[in-house]
Scaffold this active site. Sequence first.
Site, mmCIF file in Angstrom:
data_model
loop_
_atom_site.group_PDB
_atom_site.id
_atom_site.type_symbol
_atom_site.label_atom_id
_atom_site.label_comp_id
_atom_site.label_asym_id
_atom_site.label_seq_id
_atom_site.Cartn_x
_atom_site.Cartn_y
_atom_site.Cartn_z
ATOM 1 N N GLU A 28 0.823 -1.217 0.000
ATOM 2 C CA GLU A 28 0.000 0.000 0.000
ATOM 3 C C GLU A 28 0.862 1.275 0.000
ATOM 4 O O GLU A 28 0.582 2.231 0.733
ATOM 5 C CB GLU A 28 -0.961 -0.007 1.205
ATOM 6 C CG GLU A 28 -1.938 -1.163 1.168
ATOM 7 C CD GLU A 28 -2.979 -1.102 2.276
ATOM 8 O OE1 GLU A 28 -2.755 -0.381 3.260
ATOM 9 O OE2 GLU A 28 -4.020 -1.768 2.146
ATOM 10 N N GLU A 60 -6.890 -7.712 -0.791
ATOM 11 C CA GLU A 60 -7.517 -7.547 0.523
ATOM 12 C C GLU A 60 -8.981 -7.170 0.353
ATOM 13 O O GLU A 60 -9.295 -6.048 -0.014
ATOM 14 C CB GLU A 60 -6.808 -6.474 1.363
ATOM 15 C CG GLU A 60 -5.457 -6.886 1.899
ATOM 16 C CD GLU A 60 -4.908 -5.904 2.923
ATOM 17 O OE1 GLU A 60 -5.698 -5.099 3.472
ATOM 18 O OE2 GLU A 60 -3.693 -5.932 3.178
#
Length: 872
Positions: free
Chosen positions: A195, A265
Amino acid sequence: MTAAGAAAFRRRSLVVLFLLAVFASTGAARSRGSSKQGVTYDGRSLIINGKRELLFSGSVHYPRSTPEMWPDIIKKSKEGGLNVIQTYVFWNGHEPVYGQFNYEGRYDLVKFIKLVQQNGMYVTLRLGPFIQAEWNHGGLPYWLREVNNITFRTDNEPFKHHMERFARNIVQKMKDEKLFASQGGPIILAQIENEYNNIARAFEGAARYIKWAGNMAVGLDAGVPWVMCKQNDAPGPVINACNGRNCGDTFTGPNHPSKPSLWTENWTAQYRVFGDPPSQRAAEDLSYAVARFYSKNGTLTNYYMYHGGTNFGRTGAAFVMTRYYDEGPLDEYGLILRTLKIYFLLYFSATMHRKLNIFIVLSDPGLQKEPKYGHLRDLHQALRLCSKGLLKGTPSVQDFGNGFEARLYELPKEKICVAFLTNTNAKSDGTMNFRGVDYFLPRHSISILPDCKTVVYNTQRVNSQHNSRTFNEAKETQKNNQWEMFKEKPPTFKRSSVRAKGIMELINMTKDTSDYLWYTTSFKLDEDDLPFRSDISPVIQIAHFGHALQAFVNGKYIGSAHGTKVEKSFVFQKPMDLKVGTNTIAILGMTVGLPDSGPFLEHRLAGVHTVVIQGLMTGTLDLTQNVWGHEVALKGEKQGIFNEEKLNVVKWEKAKKDTQVVWYKRYFDSPSGSDPIALDLSSMGKGMAYVNGENIGRYWVSYLSPLGKPSQSLYHVPRSFLKPDKNLLVVLEEEGGNPEDIKIVTVKRDNICTVVSDANPPSVWSWEMQNGNLRSVVHQPKTEATLSCTGSKKVIQSVVFASFGNPTGMCGNFTAGSCHTPNAKAFVEKACIGKPSCVLPVTAEAYGADARCPETTMTLAVQAKCARPAKA
């Protein structure tokens, strides 16, 4: 041996031989697989050993459960329809001290991956090595902060050196064990970084760093593709993947047409911190998001988390609760597989033999959270019925207006057609006429038609049973509920290990070896310094970077304070009694995990930074630049008094409640049975708990959510931590509580329910795909409701509620509606009582209900109770 015993032994022997044959055939099948060994990809999907597959993945973090729990968690994941397990790699767990690597116990990564492989599943390995994961320091070891001239996660040579060194170590370890798919192993994907788009703007060298990271990872020659999640500019062959709740609508897609659409995710709920209210995500919403993603060319989704587990010890990040993603399809507790050890003598000659140890698995089902677990399992099966069309068909979209659409995948020559009929409206149901047939679509739902004609699944129509979790006090553990205590004394200035002018920063002092740092100082006052009036007291004011503190003045406890996850800094202000002459101050500063996100982690601060006393006759007294003593960790912590062999290094006395910074201890016998175990710490404040020397994590019951309740009051104790009797329980309490009211409870999901309408499609398991054609595997597919007990030898003991018509409410709180029929309960009792499971019709005729009742929804709702039958 008795005849019955001999028969039992023969049965067990057959089980063992069968298991050995299965394991052998599994290994042989892998080794005989396609000659195109390894993983490639294109714009449609990953290609594993020359074959395209739909991939259903779940995150399971090996350090957040115990090795004894891993087999059941993996087994239940596979039974839930998963074929991939995803895990991070935890750098600070594997290399807590520079150059000293740990791959044992909960950090036995190789063992964990091999267990996944033995279950015929794949692995996605997220190396990071920054992982965030609500894990202490985002997975980065503390010693990394002390490397000269280091800046984390940017174009910084010291950081890149250590990052590459660790990544290379992990990749080589996997290669040595032949665990990559290119070697015949289960690892099909690896991830570098995590991320990074979230922080890239903070660094001038961000673009250079992310390009270096991608190239470095590819250069490790793992033989599998690399991914970067939430990284729009993932370089070269590195695949950019999506994280979030609704990637079917929010993902902008791969950054090159040659890359597949992957979802790394898919949040099954929301991780929680101390002070948060409960977090929920409905099974219906989760299944909609997954079906939406696959309808838009997605071929891999990963549930984060599938099993969240427990932040044992000090592993949770700042303010993160000990319970992690408990709302996943498999709850926090998992279950240990019980094993029976059998010895076989393998004779090679009349004089030589070798003993072979075999373990038979005797598994109780784990604690699946229903209907989330079952509804997603059914979704995976529905999508598998569509797999050929999804992986090879030509996609198209038909817009029906007003939020209704059909997404198709077709292979006309093979007469294959897959349809996803979608109602994107959040609040309104509707009907879509698709190819001349009317299909009713509830709000925010997708119907899956593997043949473009037959609805086998709707995301809003749940056929799976529901359950609720209960915690039951284990009475046998309350025998001899006698507690002793050892009270910590604040250190004196003279006996402090480190003395310095000014206040030293907490994290740099503790070096992540403890949550605790004592600050001590003293000062003198004359009589003229103190207020003359009896109704006025001096006030101490302590400014703190976070996370919490306890304050003592002249040996007397005056109070505590803490920050929050959002605003960690705080100011503590309390009146106090001072005296003429020398006064002492002792402050216990503490962290609740290190931060795990954002830029410049290496510069984060904690602890006291300013101390002043207000209200003196001579004005404000600033003690910040006084000479302060500093002492890392508590005495009991340093001496290890939570271990049996170290108990006697301190003097224990009879316990008193409402005492601050105190250690309590007692012994208890293990609860009978195999149900998971938890400590109910509702009577305590804040601290840590240890069972037989194992730290089960931080507890913080005194921190209430906005709902006025603790965020967490029950704390998991894995059964593998226990002995049959005389288990040592040690509790470190910081604020004050009553240890005598601590309860040891067992965890069950014995309250089961079903809520099914005749508008639900028949079970997806009523169908199979044969030669491209959808065919039923039952004589006449029909909507039914199922109740099933989980747990060894449990049966349906009682029916608490049953109604057919228009019942309302949810499991545990049903209410009969105006169309209720009184015959429903008797019918269900006859069909279900005394059985481990039962199947119920969903028709008005079966229950003698009035199908013409104006408000009927033709819904069956049942709540039942499971239990082991009473012994005769």
